[in-house]
Enzyme design. Structure first.
Site, PDB file in Angstrom:
ATOM      1  N   HIS A  85       0.733   7.720 -15.471  1.00 28.83           N
ATOM      2  CA  HIS A  85       1.188   8.061 -14.271  1.00 28.83           C
ATOM      3  C   HIS A  85       1.167   7.037 -13.059  1.00 28.83           C
ATOM      4  CE1 HIS A  85       1.283  11.356 -10.868  1.00 28.83           C
ATOM      5  NE2 HIS A  85       2.334  11.643 -11.733  1.00 28.83           N
ATOM      6  N   LYS A  87       2.579   4.007 -11.020  1.00 28.00           N
ATOM      7  CA  LYS A  87       4.046   3.505 -10.280  1.00 28.00           C
ATOM      8  C   LYS A  87       3.563   2.109  -9.631  1.00 28.00           C
ATOM      9  CE  LYS A  87       3.877   8.251  -9.707  1.00 28.00           C
ATOM     10  NZ  LYS A  87       2.857   8.740  -9.610  1.00 28.00           N
ATOM     11  N   ASP A  92       5.504 -11.947  -9.550  1.00 30.61           N
ATOM     12  CA  ASP A  92       5.105 -13.172  -9.448  1.00 30.61           C
ATOM     13  C   ASP A  92       3.532 -13.340  -9.553  1.00 30.61           C
ATOM     14  OD1 ASP A  92       7.615 -14.478  -9.625  1.00 30.61           O
ATOM     15  OD2 ASP A  92       7.723 -14.996  -7.622  1.00 30.61           O
TER      16      ASP A  92
END
Length: 181
Positions: A85, A87, A92
């Site tokens: 789940h 996100k 960099d």
């Protein structure tokens, strides 16, 4: 950034466009083609893009899974948890985009979601360590041919609806490029 009402996708694409070395992605639901296109453009300009997706994205006909694979972006499937789940995007190894914001049109237009973009190298190290931990628990994404052979009970027409990419022929029996693994 808060949705609906603000343009989180635009902020995310701006971060992708300004990244110079690497982008690590963890996504539960990823159907937003503009974000996927920005990742592919980053890969083409030499940024190392690597993606871990939830297992649901292999079968979701709207998923950008096939599109990313066709662009030779390494994709892994996090299938050892009930749902992956996360996100998260790491830019960099310095900036982190995270929150409830899924990379979908619905997240942008109709869902109440949020995204933070943080510039903190120490926190980015922790997120990178977690990304690597999830990578260890993930499997390499399968080729289109492998997907078909694993799902012989369904009709060929049903297979095709799961693959979003217009470049299906490039998926045929090719393996994912092993660079940066």
């Amino acid at each position: 950034c808060f949705t609906p009402g603000e343009n989180c996708a635009c902020l995310l694409i701006n971060e992708i466009n300004h990244t110079q070395k690497s982008i690590l992605v963890q996504a539960y639901s990823f159907t937003a083609m503009p974000i996927a296109e920005a990742l592919v453009a980053a890969e083409k300009r030499g940024v190392g893009v690597r993606v871990i997706l939830d297992k649901s994205q292999v079968k979701d006909r709207r998923s950008v899974y096939g599109y990313l694979r066709a662009a030779n972006i390494p994709v892994w499937i996090d299938n050892h948890v009930a749902i992956a789940h996360n996100k998260v995007m790491l830019f960099d190894q310095q900036e982190i985009a995270t929150g409830s914001y899924n990379y979908t049109k619905s997240a942008e237009r109709v869902n109440a979601e949020n995204m933070l973009i943080l510039n903190d190298s120490d926190l980015a190290k922790k997120y990178t360590a977690n990304w690597n931990k999830r990578l260890t628990a993930s499997q390499d994404s399968i080729t289109y041919a492998e997907y078909l052979s694993n799902h012989k009970k369904q009709s060929k027409n049903n297979y095709l609806r799961y693959w979003h990419s217009p470049k299906l022929t490039r998926l045929s029996t090719e393996n994912v490029d092993n660079r940066s693994r």
